[in-house]
Design a protein around this motif. Structure first.
Motif, PDB file in Angstrom:
ATOM      1  N   ASP A 149      74.872 104.627  70.290  1.00  0.00           N
ATOM      2  CA  ASP A 149      75.725 105.801  70.037  1.00  0.00           C
ATOM      3  C   ASP A 149      76.971 105.789  70.920  1.00  0.00           C
ATOM      4  OD1 ASP A 149      73.928 106.680  68.169  1.00  0.00           O
ATOM      5  OD2 ASP A 149      72.959 108.149  69.471  1.00  0.00           O
ATOM      6  N   ILE A 150      76.836 105.207  72.109  1.00  0.00           N
ATOM      7  CA  ILE A 150      77.973 105.105  73.044  1.00  0.00           C
ATOM      8  C   ILE A 150      78.893 103.948  72.649  1.00  0.00           C
ATOM      9  CG2 ILE A 150      78.618 104.551  75.418  1.00  0.00           C
ATOM     10  CD1 ILE A 150      75.956 105.980  76.256  1.00  0.00           C
ATOM     11  N   LEU A 151      78.297 102.795  72.339  1.00  0.00           N
ATOM     12  CA  LEU A 151      79.067 101.563  72.168  1.00  0.00           C
ATOM     13  C   LEU A 151      79.660 101.391  70.766  1.00  0.00           C
ATOM     14  CD1 LEU A 151      80.035  98.995  73.498  1.00  0.00           C
ATOM     15  CD2 LEU A 151      77.814  97.929  72.995  1.00  0.00           C
ATOM     16  N   LEU A 152      78.907 101.765  69.730  1.00  0.00           N
ATOM     17  CA  LEU A 152      79.355 101.507  68.361  1.00  0.00           C
ATOM     18  C   LEU A 152      80.712 102.145  68.025  1.00  0.00           C
ATOM     19  CD1 LEU A 152      76.316 101.529  65.902  1.00  0.00           C
ATOM     20  CD2 LEU A 152      78.018  99.739  66.212  1.00  0.00           C
ATOM     21  N   PRO A 153      80.907 103.447  68.300  1.00  0.00           N
ATOM     22  CA  PRO A 153      82.189 104.061  67.918  1.00  0.00           C
ATOM     23  C   PRO A 153      83.392 103.384  68.573  1.00  0.00           C
ATOM     24  CG  PRO A 153      80.574 105.753  68.432  1.00  0.00           C
ATOM     25  CD  PRO A 153      79.984 104.453  68.862  1.00  0.00           C
ATOM     26  N   GLU A 154      83.266 103.057  69.885  1.00  0.00           N
ATOM     27  CA  GLU A 154      84.421 102.453  70.562  1.00  0.00           C
ATOM     28  C   GLU A 154      84.640 101.022  70.086  1.00  0.00           C
ATOM     29  OE1 GLU A 154      82.618 100.979  74.831  1.00  0.00           O
ATOM     30  OE2 GLU A 154      83.051 103.135  74.628  1.00  0.00           O
ATOM     31  N   ALA A 155      83.546 100.298  69.798  1.00  0.00           N
ATOM     32  CA  ALA A 155      83.677  98.924  69.311  1.00  0.00           C
ATOM     33  C   ALA A 155      84.282  98.913  67.901  1.00  0.00           C
ATOM     34  CB  ALA A 155      82.318  98.229  69.312  1.00  0.00           C
ATOM     35  N   TYR A 156      83.850  99.847  67.075  1.00  0.00           N
ATOM     36  CA  TYR A 156      84.387  99.929  65.705  1.00  0.00           C
ATOM     37  C   TYR A 156      85.886 100.235  65.739  1.00  0.00           C
ATOM     38  CZ  TYR A 156      85.386 101.838  61.081  1.00  0.00           C
ATOM     39  OH  TYR A 156      85.958 102.105  59.852  1.00  0.00           O
ATOM     40  N   THR A 157      86.282 101.188  66.586  1.00  0.00           N
ATOM     41  CA  THR A 157      87.703 101.557  66.698  1.00  0.00           C
ATOM     42  C   THR A 157      88.534 100.366  67.163  1.00  0.00           C
ATOM     43  OG1 THR A 157      87.129 103.855  67.190  1.00  0.00           O
ATOM     44  CG2 THR A 157      89.336 103.121  67.797  1.00  0.00           C
ATOM     45  N   GLU A 158      88.024  99.632  68.162  1.00  0.00           N
ATOM     46  CA  GLU A 158      88.745  98.458  68.656  1.00  0.00           C
ATOM     47  C   GLU A 158      88.853  97.383  67.571  1.00  0.00           C
ATOM     48  OE1 GLU A 158      87.166  96.929  72.318  1.00  0.00           O
ATOM     49  OE2 GLU A 158      86.914  98.946  73.164  1.00  0.00           O
ATOM     50  N   ALA A 159      87.786  97.211  66.797  1.00  0.00           N
ATOM     51  CA  ALA A 159      87.787  96.200  65.738  1.00  0.00           C
ATOM     52  C   ALA A 159      88.794  96.560  64.641  1.00  0.00           C
ATOM     53  CB  ALA A 159      86.386  96.062  65.143  1.00  0.00           C
ATOM     54  N   VAL A 160      88.891  97.842  64.330  1.00  0.00           N
ATOM     55  CA  VAL A 160      89.874  98.309  63.339  1.00  0.00           C
ATOM     56  C   VAL A 160      91.284  97.989  63.822  1.00  0.00           C
ATOM     57  CG1 VAL A 160      90.914 100.391  62.341  1.00  0.00           C
ATOM     58  CG2 VAL A 160      88.433 100.079  62.279  1.00  0.00           C
ATOM     59  N   ASP A 161      91.555  98.284  65.082  1.00  0.00           N
ATOM     60  CA  ASP A 161      92.881  97.998  65.647  1.00  0.00           C
ATOM     61  C   ASP A 161      93.156  96.496  65.673  1.00  0.00           C
ATOM     62  OD1 ASP A 161      93.315 100.690  66.033  1.00  0.00           O
ATOM     63  OD2 ASP A 161      92.688 100.676  68.137  1.00  0.00           O
ATOM     64  N   GLN A 162      92.140  95.734  66.035  1.00  0.00           N
ATOM     65  CA  GLN A 162      92.302  94.288  66.175  1.00  0.00           C
ATOM     66  C   GLN A 162      92.591  93.611  64.837  1.00  0.00           C
ATOM     67  OE1 GLN A 162      89.393  92.480  68.786  1.00  0.00           O
ATOM     68  NE2 GLN A 162      89.472  90.538  67.674  1.00  0.00           N
ATOM     69  N   THR A 163      91.948  94.084  63.773  1.00  0.00           N
ATOM     70  CA  THR A 163      92.114  93.459  62.454  1.00  0.00           C
ATOM     71  C   THR A 163      93.255  94.087  61.652  1.00  0.00           C
ATOM     72  OG1 THR A 163      90.400  94.948  61.563  1.00  0.00           O
ATOM     73  CG2 THR A 163      89.705  92.736  62.273  1.00  0.00           C
ATOM     74  N   GLY A 164      93.749  95.243  62.115  1.00  0.00           N
ATOM     75  CA  GLY A 164      94.890  95.870  61.454  1.00  0.00           C
ATOM     76  C   GLY A 164      94.567  96.535  60.132  1.00  0.00           C
ATOM     77  N   ILE A 165      93.317  96.863  59.896  1.00  0.00           N
ATOM     78  CA  ILE A 165      92.962  97.539  58.642  1.00  0.00           C
ATOM     79  C   ILE A 165      93.152  99.049  58.792  1.00  0.00           C
ATOM     80  CG2 ILE A 165      91.326  95.747  57.970  1.00  0.00           C
ATOM     81  CD1 ILE A 165      89.058  97.619  58.838  1.00  0.00           C
ATOM     82  N   PHE A 166      93.139  99.774  57.651  1.00  0.00           N
ATOM     83  CA  PHE A 166      93.343 101.226  57.650  1.00  0.00           C
ATOM     84  C   PHE A 166      92.202 101.878  56.874  1.00  0.00           C
ATOM     85  CE2 PHE A 166      96.761 104.485  58.272  1.00  0.00           C
ATOM     86  CZ  PHE A 166      96.020 105.570  57.813  1.00  0.00           C
ATOM     87  N   PRO A 167      91.080 102.191  57.559  1.00  0.00           N
ATOM     88  CA  PRO A 167      89.940 102.818  56.861  1.00  0.00           C
ATOM     89  C   PRO A 167      90.298 104.203  56.320  1.00  0.00           C
ATOM     90  CG  PRO A 167      89.277 101.948  59.005  1.00  0.00           C
ATOM     91  CD  PRO A 167      90.771 101.935  58.966  1.00  0.00           C
ATOM     92  N   VAL A 168      89.732 104.543  55.154  1.00  0.00           N
ATOM     93  CA  VAL A 168      89.958 105.867  54.570  1.00  0.00           C
ATOM     94  C   VAL A 168      88.650 106.617  54.358  1.00  0.00           C
ATOM     95  CG1 VAL A 168      92.108 105.191  53.462  1.00  0.00           C
ATOM     96  CG2 VAL A 168      89.955 104.916  52.214  1.00  0.00           C
ATOM     97  N   ASP A 169      87.552 106.038  54.852  1.00  0.00           N
ATOM     98  CA  ASP A 169      86.253 106.696  54.717  1.00  0.00           C
ATOM     99  C   ASP A 169      85.350 106.213  55.846  1.00  0.00           C
ATOM    100  OD1 ASP A 169      84.354 108.354  53.656  1.00  0.00           O
ATOM    101  OD2 ASP A 169      83.806 107.045  51.972  1.00  0.00           O
ATOM    102  N   SER A 170      84.265 106.933  56.074  1.00  0.00           N
ATOM    103  CA  SER A 170      83.309 106.518  57.106  1.00  0.00           C
ATOM    104  C   SER A 170      82.667 105.190  56.711  1.00  0.00           C
ATOM    105  CB  SER A 170      82.219 107.580  57.283  1.00  0.00           C
ATOM    106  OG  SER A 170      82.787 108.813  57.667  1.00  0.00           O
ATOM    107  N   PRO A 171      82.469 104.282  57.675  1.00  0.00           N
ATOM    108  CA  PRO A 171      81.905 102.958  57.347  1.00  0.00           C
ATOM    109  C   PRO A 171      80.389 103.001  57.160  1.00  0.00           C
ATOM    110  CG  PRO A 171      82.247 103.133  59.706  1.00  0.00           C
ATOM    111  CD  PRO A 171      82.777 104.417  59.112  1.00  0.00           C
ATOM    112  N   GLU A 172      79.876 102.016  56.432  1.00  0.00           N
ATOM    113  CA  GLU A 172      78.428 101.791  56.352  1.00  0.00           C
ATOM    114  C   GLU A 172      78.106 100.675  57.348  1.00  0.00           C
ATOM    115  OE1 GLU A 172      77.011 101.004  52.421  1.00  0.00           O
ATOM    116  OE2 GLU A 172      78.274 102.561  51.513  1.00  0.00           O
TER     117      GLU A 172
END
Length: 434
Positions: A69-92
């Protein structure tokens, strides 16, 4: 941290992420510090159990969920920034590996902002809009002002008609049993306003002062109170008083009462000027709407359902805010209209899809034309808002920052600049004669 993005279909893709083992250990440490505060172990004070004793008794696995719960949100956010994608919905999210001393590996199925393939957006033809004020429009505005300044007078010798205010008592029954909310005394009802159950106001029309009458109606199938939806009801109605609007005469005195002018002619001349300015603004808005719609129609884009749902939520929130400024709220509106929230959302769906599509196309045009917003332009927008709301620019900035809306202000300014670009590069043509 390693992150990669692979598109699998349309606007859907998989984000594959690997987080270093040392960050997993740090997350487990945070999880331990969080849970140990509430752990009781004989021989140790609460919150003072050594880590080794805790893991021996409960197992390190007991910390995994809190650590995730601590690590996943921050890792997901960093991965989004790193890959340059633009999510429009919550991920599975699917966690493939998580254990002490090992890297965290997970995959996230993500819906992203769609790609837009632009068509023609320069040189679009827009029908010319008339800004001439006709005599009929001027007279209609004068009549509206008369209505606004009309006096209510009591009518004793005529029956009620549409437009009148009927002061009534009513008592409603379903199958002979009174129901909650179906009774009121000396209620003022504007006939023809449509604010009561369909068929009710029409049956008050024609009643005279002092009359009593049983009014039969059927509640709509979509009525908010399920126990009444589709049911027949009888209202016992007594008409106490009829009030009718008495319009003021259109003369110099009227002009003095409603304006700064001494004569009706001076007032009409100024009113015509105001109407011309209003028609000019409306014409500009129509032209903007046409040119954006045409550019959008010429583009190709597949809109994810998640973006439409999100826009519907925004529209519902805005609608509720507008209702509150009128002394109502969404619940009251649904009660009066006999609709459900789902009904309202369904009505908004097409408009929401159009808004999303238009904004996506405008964003892509801005990229193609390198349309950007400077810091100075943002400052100008803040100054306009400060003047509008009569607050300092710093206050407005702080409010927007607190709401996370500063970026939205920049985006909205960019969209307006893009619309202005389309207008500058459009062609005005003669409107088709009807």
């Amino acid at each position: 941290m390693k992150a990669s993005w692979e598109k699998i279909e349309k606007n859907l893709g998989v984000l594959e992420v690997e987080v270093d083992a040392d960050r997993v250990s740090a997350a487990l440490d945070k999880a331990f510090n969080k849970v140990i505060k509430n752990v009781n172990v004989p021989g140790f004070r609460k919150g003072k159990v050594p880590r080794a004793i805790f893991e021996a008794k409960f197992g390190v696995e007991s910390l995994y969920q809190d650590a995730l719960d601590i690590l996943l949100p921050e890792a997901y956010t960093e991965a989004v920034d790193q890959t340059g994608i633009f999510p429009v919905d919550s991920p599975e999210v699917d966690v493939e590996q998580f254990a002490k001393g090992e890297p965290l590996k997970f995959k996230a199925k993500v819906t992203v902002k769609p790609e837009v393939k632009l068509g023609q957006y320069k040189g679009l033809e827009v029908p010319a809009q008339s800004t001439e004020v006709t005599e009929e429009e001027l007279n209609a505005e004068l009549e509206r002002l008369q209505q606004r300044h009309a006096e209510l007078v009591v009518v004793d010798d005529e029956p009620a008609k549409n437009g009148d205010i009927a002061v009534i008592d009513f008592d409603g029954y379903v199958d002979g049993v009174a129901f909650e909310g179906g009774k009121a005394e000396r209620h003022s009802l504007e006939l023809g306003s449509g604010s009561f159950i369909p068929g009710f106001e029409e049956q008050v029309v024609g009643m005279s002062t002092g009359d009593s009458k049983d009014i039969e109606v059927t509640f709509p199938e979509t009525y908010h109170a399920e126990e009444l939806a589709g049911r027949q009801a009888v209202f016992k109605v007594k008409l106490h008083e009829i009030k009718r609007k008495q319009l003021p005469a259109l003369d110099d005195e009227f002009a003095k009462d409603v304006s700064e002018f001494d004569t009706l002619e001076e007032f009409k001349a100024d009113l015509k000027k105001q109407l011309a300015e209003r028609k000019k603004e409306e014409a500009e808005a129509v032209r903007e709407g046409i040119v954006v719609d045409k550019a959008s129609e010429n583009a190709e884009v597949e809109i994810p359902e998640a973006m439409i749902k999100s826009e519907v939520k925004n529209m519902m929130r805005d609608f509720n805010n507008r209702l509150r400024t009128q002394g109502m709220n969404l619940e009251m509106f649904l009660g009066f209209s006999g609709q459900t929230e789902a009904d309202l959302e369904e009505q908004m769906k097409d408009d929401a899809e159009k808004r999303v599509r238009n904004n996506l196309v405008l964003e892509q045009i801005a990229k193609e034309e390198n349309i950007q917003v400077t810091d100075e332009e943002v400052e100008q927008e803040l100054e306009k808002m400060a003047e509008q709301y009569r607050r300092s620019k710093d206050e407005i900035r702080s409010i927007l920052a607190a709401n996370g809306s500063l970026d939205s202000l920049r985006e909205e300014t960019m969209l307006r600049k893009t619309v202005a670009f389309l207008i500058e590069n459009s062609k005005e043509v003669a409107a088709e004669s009807k």
